[in-house]
Design a protein around this motif. Sequence first.
Motif, mmCIF file in Angstrom:
data_model
loop_
_atom_site.group_PDB
_atom_site.id
_atom_site.type_symbol
_atom_site.label_atom_id
_atom_site.label_comp_id
_atom_site.label_asym_id
_atom_site.label_seq_id
_atom_site.Cartn_x
_atom_site.Cartn_y
_atom_site.Cartn_z
ATOM 1 N N ASP A 108 0.802 -1.223 0.000
ATOM 2 C CA ASP A 108 0.000 0.000 0.000
ATOM 3 C C ASP A 108 0.840 1.281 0.000
ATOM 4 O OD1 ASP A 108 0.989 -0.165 2.561
ATOM 5 O OD2 ASP A 108 -0.932 0.135 3.550
ATOM 6 N N SER A 109 2.083 1.197 -0.448
ATOM 7 C CA SER A 109 2.951 2.376 -0.404
ATOM 8 C C SER A 109 2.591 3.447 -1.431
ATOM 9 C CB SER A 109 4.422 1.972 -0.592
ATOM 10 O OG SER A 109 4.656 1.515 -1.905
ATOM 11 N N MET A 110 1.737 3.125 -2.419
ATOM 12 C CA MET A 110 1.407 4.090 -3.469
ATOM 13 C C MET A 110 -0.079 4.447 -3.503
ATOM 14 S SD MET A 110 4.204 5.046 -4.827
ATOM 15 C CE MET A 110 3.747 5.810 -6.361
ATOM 16 N N THR A 111 -0.779 4.246 -2.399
ATOM 17 C CA THR A 111 -2.217 4.512 -2.383
ATOM 18 C C THR A 111 -2.539 5.972 -2.659
ATOM 19 O OG1 THR A 111 -2.161 4.718 0.027
ATOM 20 C CG2 THR A 111 -2.794 2.567 -0.879
ATOM 21 N N GLY A 112 -1.664 6.878 -2.284
ATOM 22 C CA GLY A 112 -1.876 8.302 -2.544
ATOM 23 C C GLY A 112 -1.856 8.652 -4.023
ATOM 24 N N ALA A 113 -1.291 7.767 -4.837
ATOM 25 C CA ALA A 113 -1.260 7.959 -6.290
ATOM 26 C C ALA A 113 -2.363 7.153 -6.970
ATOM 27 C CB ALA A 113 0.101 7.555 -6.845
ATOM 28 N N GLY A 114 -3.243 6.545 -6.161
ATOM 29 C CA GLY A 114 -4.336 5.758 -6.731
ATOM 30 C C GLY A 114 -3.927 4.357 -7.151
ATOM 31 N N ILE A 115 -2.780 3.888 -6.670
ATOM 32 C CA ILE A 115 -2.289 2.540 -6.980
ATOM 33 C C ILE A 115 -2.447 1.697 -5.726
ATOM 34 C CG2 ILE A 115 -0.300 1.186 -7.704
ATOM 35 C CD1 ILE A 115 0.750 3.740 -9.095
ATOM 36 N N SER A 116 -3.258 0.647 -5.837
ATOM 37 C CA SER A 116 -3.613 -0.164 -4.673
ATOM 38 C C SER A 116 -3.085 -1.584 -4.777
ATOM 39 C CB SER A 116 -5.138 -0.213 -4.526
ATOM 40 O OG SER A 116 -5.660 1.091 -4.383
ATOM 41 N N ASP A 117 -3.038 -2.258 -3.633
ATOM 42 C CA ASP A 117 -2.639 -3.662 -3.571
ATOM 43 C C ASP A 117 -3.479 -4.479 -4.549
ATOM 44 O OD1 ASP A 117 -1.159 -5.835 -2.312
ATOM 45 O OD2 ASP A 117 -3.072 -6.414 -1.427
ATOM 46 N N GLY A 118 -2.835 -5.282 -5.371
ATOM 47 C CA GLY A 118 -3.532 -6.131 -6.330
ATOM 48 C C GLY A 118 -3.713 -5.514 -7.709
ATOM 49 N N ASP A 119 -3.473 -4.202 -7.842
ATOM 50 C CA ASP A 119 -3.580 -3.560 -9.159
ATOM 51 C C ASP A 119 -2.531 -4.137 -10.098
ATOM 52 O OD1 ASP A 119 -5.592 -1.919 -8.239
ATOM 53 O OD2 ASP A 119 -4.393 -0.083 -8.239
ATOM 54 N N GLU A 120 -2.827 -4.098 -11.390
ATOM 55 C CA GLU A 120 -1.865 -4.502 -12.411
ATOM 56 C C GLU A 120 -1.431 -3.258 -13.175
ATOM 57 O OE1 GLU A 120 -3.872 -7.502 -14.677
ATOM 58 O OE2 GLU A 120 -3.293 -9.067 -13.273
ATOM 59 N N LEU A 121 -0.128 -3.077 -13.305
ATOM 60 C CA LEU A 121 0.427 -1.910 -13.980
ATOM 61 C C LEU A 121 1.050 -2.333 -15.304
ATOM 62 C CD1 LEU A 121 2.324 -0.240 -10.992
ATOM 63 C CD2 LEU A 121 -0.042 0.131 -11.715
ATOM 64 N N VAL A 122 0.803 -1.566 -16.340
ATOM 65 C CA VAL A 122 1.455 -1.783 -17.627
ATOM 66 C C VAL A 122 2.746 -0.977 -17.597
ATOM 67 C CG1 VAL A 122 1.289 -1.455 -20.113
ATOM 68 C CG2 VAL A 122 -0.736 -2.127 -18.800
ATOM 69 N N VAL A 123 3.861 -1.631 -17.849
ATOM 70 C CA VAL A 123 5.174 -0.995 -17.773
ATOM 71 C C VAL A 123 5.749 -0.867 -19.180
ATOM 72 C CG1 VAL A 123 7.500 -1.174 -16.811
ATOM 73 C CG2 VAL A 123 5.540 -1.997 -15.494
ATOM 74 N N ASP A 124 6.128 0.349 -19.553
ATOM 75 C CA ASP A 124 6.755 0.606 -20.845
ATOM 76 C C ASP A 124 8.230 0.904 -20.599
ATOM 77 O OD1 ASP A 124 7.614 1.406 -23.324
ATOM 78 O OD2 ASP A 124 6.016 2.875 -23.642
ATOM 79 N N ARG A 125 9.068 -0.096 -20.782
ATOM 80 C CA ARG A 125 10.500 0.056 -20.506
ATOM 81 C C ARG A 125 11.203 0.965 -21.510
ATOM 82 N NH1 ARG A 125 13.008 -5.728 -19.421
ATOM 83 N NH2 ARG A 125 14.832 -4.368 -19.368
ATOM 84 N N ALA A 126 10.542 1.300 -22.617
ATOM 85 C CA ALA A 126 11.141 2.160 -23.629
ATOM 86 C C ALA A 126 11.090 3.637 -23.227
ATOM 87 C CB ALA A 126 10.444 1.967 -24.971
ATOM 88 N N ARG A 127 10.225 3.991 -22.289
ATOM 89 C CA ARG A 127 10.105 5.396 -21.869
ATOM 90 C C ARG A 127 11.193 5.741 -20.872
ATOM 91 N NH1 ARG A 127 4.245 7.601 -20.926
ATOM 92 N NH2 ARG A 127 5.618 9.389 -20.725
ATOM 93 N N ARG A 128 11.777 6.908 -21.065
ATOM 94 C CA ARG A 128 12.816 7.396 -20.150
ATOM 95 C C ARG A 128 12.133 7.989 -18.913
ATOM 96 N NH1 ARG A 128 18.088 8.725 -20.376
ATOM 97 N NH2 ARG A 128 18.230 8.237 -22.584
ATOM 98 N N PRO A 129 12.542 7.564 -17.712
ATOM 99 C CA PRO A 129 11.919 8.110 -16.498
ATOM 100 C C PRO A 129 12.261 9.584 -16.312
ATOM 101 C CG PRO A 129 13.685 6.566 -15.948
ATOM 102 C CD PRO A 129 13.545 6.552 -17.427
ATOM 103 N N THR A 130 11.287 10.358 -15.859
ATOM 104 C CA THR A 130 11.472 11.783 -15.625
ATOM 105 C C THR A 130 11.096 12.117 -14.185
ATOM 106 O OG1 THR A 130 9.240 12.260 -16.408
ATOM 107 C CG2 THR A 130 11.007 12.399 -18.034
ATOM 108 N N ASP A 131 11.550 13.274 -13.717
ATOM 109 C CA ASP A 131 11.238 13.719 -12.363
ATOM 110 C C ASP A 131 9.730 13.771 -12.163
ATOM 111 O OD1 ASP A 131 11.980 14.847 -9.776
ATOM 112 O OD2 ASP A 131 11.101 16.702 -10.540
ATOM 113 N N GLY A 132 9.244 13.151 -11.099
ATOM 114 C CA GLY A 132 7.823 13.150 -10.777
ATOM 115 C C GLY A 132 7.054 11.972 -11.345
ATOM 116 N N ALA A 133 7.693 11.164 -12.182
ATOM 117 C CA ALA A 133 7.017 10.014 -12.789
ATOM 118 C C ALA A 133 6.899 8.866 -11.786
ATOM 119 C CB ALA A 133 7.781 9.541 -14.019
#
Length: 65
Positions: free
Chosen positions: A7-32
């Motif tokens: 539950d470390s990301m609940t403030g961003a609307g990401i909850s336990d059990g959610d599935e995230l699509v990860v795009d490894r081609a995108r360069r990470p930026t500040d705040g992402a």
Amino acid sequence: MVRVSGDSMTGAGISDGDELVVDRARRPTDGAVVVAILDGELTVKRLRLTRAGVVLAAENPAYPE
């Protein structure tokens, strides 16, 4: 895809059990929201680029940076 555990990301609307699509081609930026490897394990955190270096910040005040 990455399934969230915890539950470390609940403030961003990401909850336990959610599935995230990860795009490894995108360069990470500040705040992402990023999936990082920390101590050999995947973690989902907010990326903060500071003068002191890189900070992986939780979106739940119960967890340290």
